[in-house]
Design a protein around this motif. Structure first.
Motif, PDB file in Angstrom:
ATOM      1  N   VAL A 126       0.846  -1.203   0.000  1.00 56.79           N
ATOM      2  CA  VAL A 126       0.000   0.000   0.000  1.00 56.79           C
ATOM      3  C   VAL A 126       0.880   1.251   0.000  1.00 56.79           C
ATOM      4  O   VAL A 126       0.637   2.191  -0.762  1.00 56.79           O
ATOM      5  CB  VAL A 126      -0.970  -0.006   1.205  1.00 56.79           C
ATOM      6  N   TRP A 127       1.921   1.266   0.821  1.00 54.67           N
ATOM      7  CA  TRP A 127       2.791   2.449   0.904  1.00 54.67           C
ATOM      8  C   TRP A 127       3.515   2.697  -0.415  1.00 54.67           C
ATOM      9  O   TRP A 127       3.747   3.836  -0.803  1.00 54.67           O
ATOM     10  CB  TRP A 127       3.779   2.317   2.058  1.00 54.67           C
ATOM     11  N   GLN A 128       3.863   1.624  -1.139  1.00 53.14           N
ATOM     12  CA  GLN A 128       4.486   1.790  -2.457  1.00 53.14           C
ATOM     13  C   GLN A 128       3.510   2.472  -3.430  1.00 53.14           C
ATOM     14  O   GLN A 128       3.919   3.309  -4.237  1.00 53.14           O
ATOM     15  CB  GLN A 128       4.956   0.445  -3.016  1.00 53.14           C
ATOM     16  N   ILE A 129       2.245   2.117  -3.345  1.00 54.06           N
ATOM     17  CA  ILE A 129       1.233   2.762  -4.189  1.00 54.06           C
ATOM     18  C   ILE A 129       1.095   4.234  -3.794  1.00 54.06           C
ATOM     19  O   ILE A 129       0.984   5.109  -4.661  1.00 54.06           O
ATOM     20  CB  ILE A 129      -0.122   2.019  -4.106  1.00 54.06           C
ATOM     21  N   LEU A 130       1.134   4.535  -2.500  1.00 56.71           N
ATOM     22  CA  LEU A 130       1.043   5.929  -2.049  1.00 56.71           C
ATOM     23  C   LEU A 130       2.163   6.772  -2.661  1.00 56.71           C
ATOM     24  O   LEU A 130       1.936   7.927  -3.045  1.00 56.71           O
ATOM     25  CB  LEU A 130       1.122   6.020  -0.519  1.00 56.71           C
ATOM     26  N   LEU A 131       3.347   6.201  -2.750  1.00 61.93           N
ATOM     27  CA  LEU A 131       4.494   6.931  -3.304  1.00 61.93           C
ATOM     28  C   LEU A 131       4.293   7.298  -4.777  1.00 61.93           C
ATOM     29  O   LEU A 131       4.980   8.170  -5.294  1.00 61.93           O
ATOM     30  CB  LEU A 131       5.781   6.111  -3.139  1.00 61.93           C
ATOM     31  N   GLN A 132       3.352   6.638  -5.433  1.00 59.43           N
ATOM     32  CA  GLN A 132       3.092   6.905  -6.855  1.00 59.43           C
ATOM     33  C   GLN A 132       2.033   7.984  -7.084  1.00 59.43           C
ATOM     34  O   GLN A 132       1.802   8.389  -8.225  1.00 59.43           O
ATOM     35  CB  GLN A 132       2.676   5.607  -7.548  1.00 59.43           C
ATOM     36  N   ILE A 133       1.380   8.462  -6.004  1.00 58.31           N
ATOM     37  CA  ILE A 133       0.356   9.503  -6.167  1.00 58.31           C
ATOM     38  C   ILE A 133       1.075  10.815  -6.451  1.00 58.31           C
ATOM     39  O   ILE A 133       1.872  11.267  -5.634  1.00 58.31           O
ATOM     40  CB  ILE A 133      -0.520   9.650  -4.903  1.00 58.31           C
ATOM     41  N   PRO A 134       0.807  11.434  -7.594  1.00 57.68           N
ATOM     42  CA  PRO A 134       1.521  12.667  -7.939  1.00 57.68           C
ATOM     43  C   PRO A 134       1.244  13.813  -6.961  1.00 57.68           C
ATOM     44  O   PRO A 134       0.147  13.914  -6.398  1.00 57.68           O
ATOM     45  CB  PRO A 134       0.999  13.016  -9.341  1.00 57.68           C
ATOM     46  N   GLY A 148     -10.599   3.160  -2.386  1.00 58.96           N
ATOM     47  CA  GLY A 148     -11.096   2.170  -3.343  1.00 58.96           C
ATOM     48  C   GLY A 148     -10.186   2.005  -4.549  1.00 58.96           C
ATOM     49  O   GLY A 148      -9.958   0.884  -5.013  1.00 58.96           O
ATOM     50  N   GLU A 149      -9.647   3.130  -5.060  1.00 60.59           N
ATOM     51  CA  GLU A 149      -8.733   3.046  -6.211  1.00 60.59           C
ATOM     52  C   GLU A 149      -7.449   2.305  -5.831  1.00 60.59           C
ATOM     53  O   GLU A 149      -6.923   1.521  -6.620  1.00 60.59           O
ATOM     54  CB  GLU A 149      -8.414   4.447  -6.735  1.00 60.59           C
ATOM     55  N   ILE A 150      -6.961   2.552  -4.627  1.00 62.42           N
ATOM     56  CA  ILE A 150      -5.761   1.840  -4.159  1.00 62.42           C
ATOM     57  C   ILE A 150      -6.076   0.349  -4.027  1.00 62.42           C
ATOM     58  O   ILE A 150      -5.280  -0.504  -4.432  1.00 62.42           O
ATOM     59  CB  ILE A 150      -5.246   2.425  -2.828  1.00 62.42           C
ATOM     60  N   ALA A 151      -7.245   0.025  -3.482  1.00 61.69           N
ATOM     61  CA  ALA A 151      -7.651  -1.381  -3.328  1.00 61.69           C
ATOM     62  C   ALA A 151      -7.704  -2.078  -4.690  1.00 61.69           C
ATOM     63  O   ALA A 151      -7.253  -3.222  -4.829  1.00 61.69           O
ATOM     64  CB  ALA A 151      -8.997  -1.466  -2.617  1.00 61.69           C
ATOM     65  N   LYS A 152      -8.236  -1.385  -5.708  1.00 61.14           N
ATOM     66  CA  LYS A 152      -8.299  -1.967  -7.057  1.00 61.14           C
ATOM     67  C   LYS A 152      -6.896  -2.209  -7.621  1.00 61.14           C
ATOM     68  O   LYS A 152      -6.627  -3.254  -8.212  1.00 61.14           O
ATOM     69  CB  LYS A 152      -9.090  -1.056  -8.002  1.00 61.14           C
ATOM     70  N   HIS A 205      -1.759   3.666   9.134  1.00 57.41           N
ATOM     71  CA  HIS A 205      -0.584   3.274   9.924  1.00 57.41           C
ATOM     72  C   HIS A 205       0.733   3.593   9.208  1.00 57.41           C
ATOM     73  O   HIS A 205       1.776   3.064   9.591  1.00 57.41           O
ATOM     74  CB  HIS A 205      -0.661   1.791  10.288  1.00 57.41           C
ATOM     75  N   ASN A 206       0.681   4.430   8.195  1.00 58.38           N
ATOM     76  CA  ASN A 206       1.889   4.883   7.523  1.00 58.38           C
ATOM     77  C   ASN A 206       2.743   5.647   8.523  1.00 58.38           C
ATOM     78  O   ASN A 206       2.305   6.645   9.080  1.00 58.38           O
ATOM     79  CB  ASN A 206       1.496   5.789   6.342  1.00 58.38           C
ATOM     80  N   GLU A 207       3.958   5.179   8.765  1.00 57.45           N
ATOM     81  CA  GLU A 207       4.840   5.797   9.757  1.00 57.45           C
ATOM     82  C   GLU A 207       5.659   6.949   9.205  1.00 57.45           C
ATOM     83  O   GLU A 207       6.334   7.637   9.951  1.00 57.45           O
ATOM     84  CB  GLU A 207       5.797   4.738  10.340  1.00 57.45           C
ATOM     85  N   VAL A 208       5.661   7.128   7.887  1.00 61.18           N
ATOM     86  CA  VAL A 208       6.473   8.180   7.273  1.00 61.18           C
ATOM     87  C   VAL A 208       5.531   9.123   6.515  1.00 61.18           C
ATOM     88  O   VAL A 208       5.553   9.212   5.295  1.00 61.18           O
ATOM     89  CB  VAL A 208       7.570   7.598   6.351  1.00 61.18           C
ATOM     90  N   SER A 209       4.671   9.799   7.284  1.00 64.63           N
ATOM     91  CA  SER A 209       3.686  10.667   6.642  1.00 64.63           C
ATOM     92  C   SER A 209       4.365  11.802   5.880  1.00 64.63           C
ATOM     93  O   SER A 209       5.559  12.048   6.054  1.00 64.63           O
ATOM     94  CB  SER A 209       2.701  11.211   7.675  1.00 64.63           C
ATOM     95  N   ILE A 229       6.057  12.391   3.322  1.00 64.19           N
ATOM     96  CA  ILE A 229       6.943  11.886   2.261  1.00 64.19           C
ATOM     97  C   ILE A 229       6.289  10.688   1.569  1.00 64.19           C
ATOM     98  O   ILE A 229       6.277  10.602   0.344  1.00 64.19           O
ATOM     99  CB  ILE A 229       8.347  11.561   2.806  1.00 64.19           C
ATOM    100  N   ILE A 230       5.735   9.753   2.366  1.00 61.50           N
ATOM    101  CA  ILE A 230       4.846   8.726   1.813  1.00 61.50           C
ATOM    102  C   ILE A 230       3.466   9.356   1.968  1.00 61.50           C
ATOM    103  O   ILE A 230       2.925   9.411   3.069  1.00 61.50           O
ATOM    104  CB  ILE A 230       4.958   7.381   2.569  1.00 61.50           C
ATOM    105  N   PRO A 231       2.916   9.913   0.879  1.00 57.79           N
ATOM    106  CA  PRO A 231       1.829  10.891   0.978  1.00 57.79           C
ATOM    107  C   PRO A 231       0.432  10.337   1.261  1.00 57.79           C
ATOM    108  O   PRO A 231      -0.471  10.397   0.416  1.00 57.79           O
ATOM    109  CB  PRO A 231       1.884  11.593  -0.383  1.00 57.79           C
ATOM    110  N   CYS A 232       0.220   9.860   2.475  1.00 57.57           N
ATOM    111  CA  CYS A 232      -1.096   9.345   2.855  1.00 57.57           C
ATOM    112  C   CYS A 232      -2.146  10.454   2.897  1.00 57.57           C
ATOM    113  O   CYS A 232      -3.338  10.176   2.792  1.00 57.57           O
ATOM    114  CB  CYS A 232      -1.016   8.611   4.186  1.00 57.57           C
TER     115      CYS A 232
END
Length: 181
Positions: free
Chosen positions: A87-95, A103-107, A129-133, A135-138
């Motif tokens: 999930v965190w790897q996907i977050l890093l891809q959000i521009p 839901g989009e992340i789940a898909k 639970h992202n520990e590196v808010s 920068i890992i853009p939750c």
């Protein structure tokens, strides 16, 4: 034997103090003072001393809080299950300046794992639970209906971060009661 020492320092941002933590590999934590799950993965015996990785993270934050998109990512080393890491790897891809939904992340995750379905609620737990808010853009994850839900740092900080990135906020709203994960 690997060096397990964790170093910490405080970064003073315009949104409040941020605690940074890093080991020899990368940044292990970035928490707003007082946020939900504050420093919950910080080991006992962490040393309050700046390290090269913490210096890089502070440089990234300086650029970010000046209203610009940093052109690098400091070394990262968040700890979590394989599911959370995915999930965190996907977050890093959000521009920068853009948002996505749980839901989009789940898909995306279901497709990556050849699964027919992935729970948006499970994704929400991993995002929360992202520990590196930052920068890992939750903070760039919103509810499907436009709700600015689920930011451990608080909805007010989520709004400030998205505004700083010049995100179009016209379709978003703050939920009536707190729903931070």
């Amino acid at each position: 034997m690997k060096d397990k020492t964790v170093y910490t320092c405080t970064y003073k941002s315009k949104l409040g103090d941020i605690l940074l933590a890093a080991d020899a590999i990368g940044l292990t934590g970035l928490w707003f003072e007082g946020q939900k799950y504050f420093a919950n993965t910080l080991p006992d015996g962490a040393i309050s001393q700046e390290s090269p990785i913490l210096t890089e993270a502070k440089r990234w934050l300086d650029i970010y809080f000046s209203g610009k998109e940093p052109d690098f990512i400091p070394p990262l080393h968040p700890t979590g299950s394989a599911f959370r890491q995915a999930v965190w790897q996907i977050l890093l891809q959000i521009p920068y300046g853009q948002t996505t939904t749980y839901g989009e992340i789940a898909k995306k995750l279901a497709k990556m794992q050849n699964a027919s379905h992935m729970s948006a609620q499970a994704v929400g737990g991993a995002v929360g639970h992202n520990e590196v808010s930052i920068i890992i853009p939750c903070h760039r994850v919103v509810g499907t209906n436009g709700s600015l839900t689920g930011y451990a740092g608080g909805i007010d900080k989520k709004v400030e971060l998205l505004t700083l990135e010049h995100t179009d906020m016209s379709r978003f709203f703050a939920p009536k009661k707190g729903t931070a994960l």
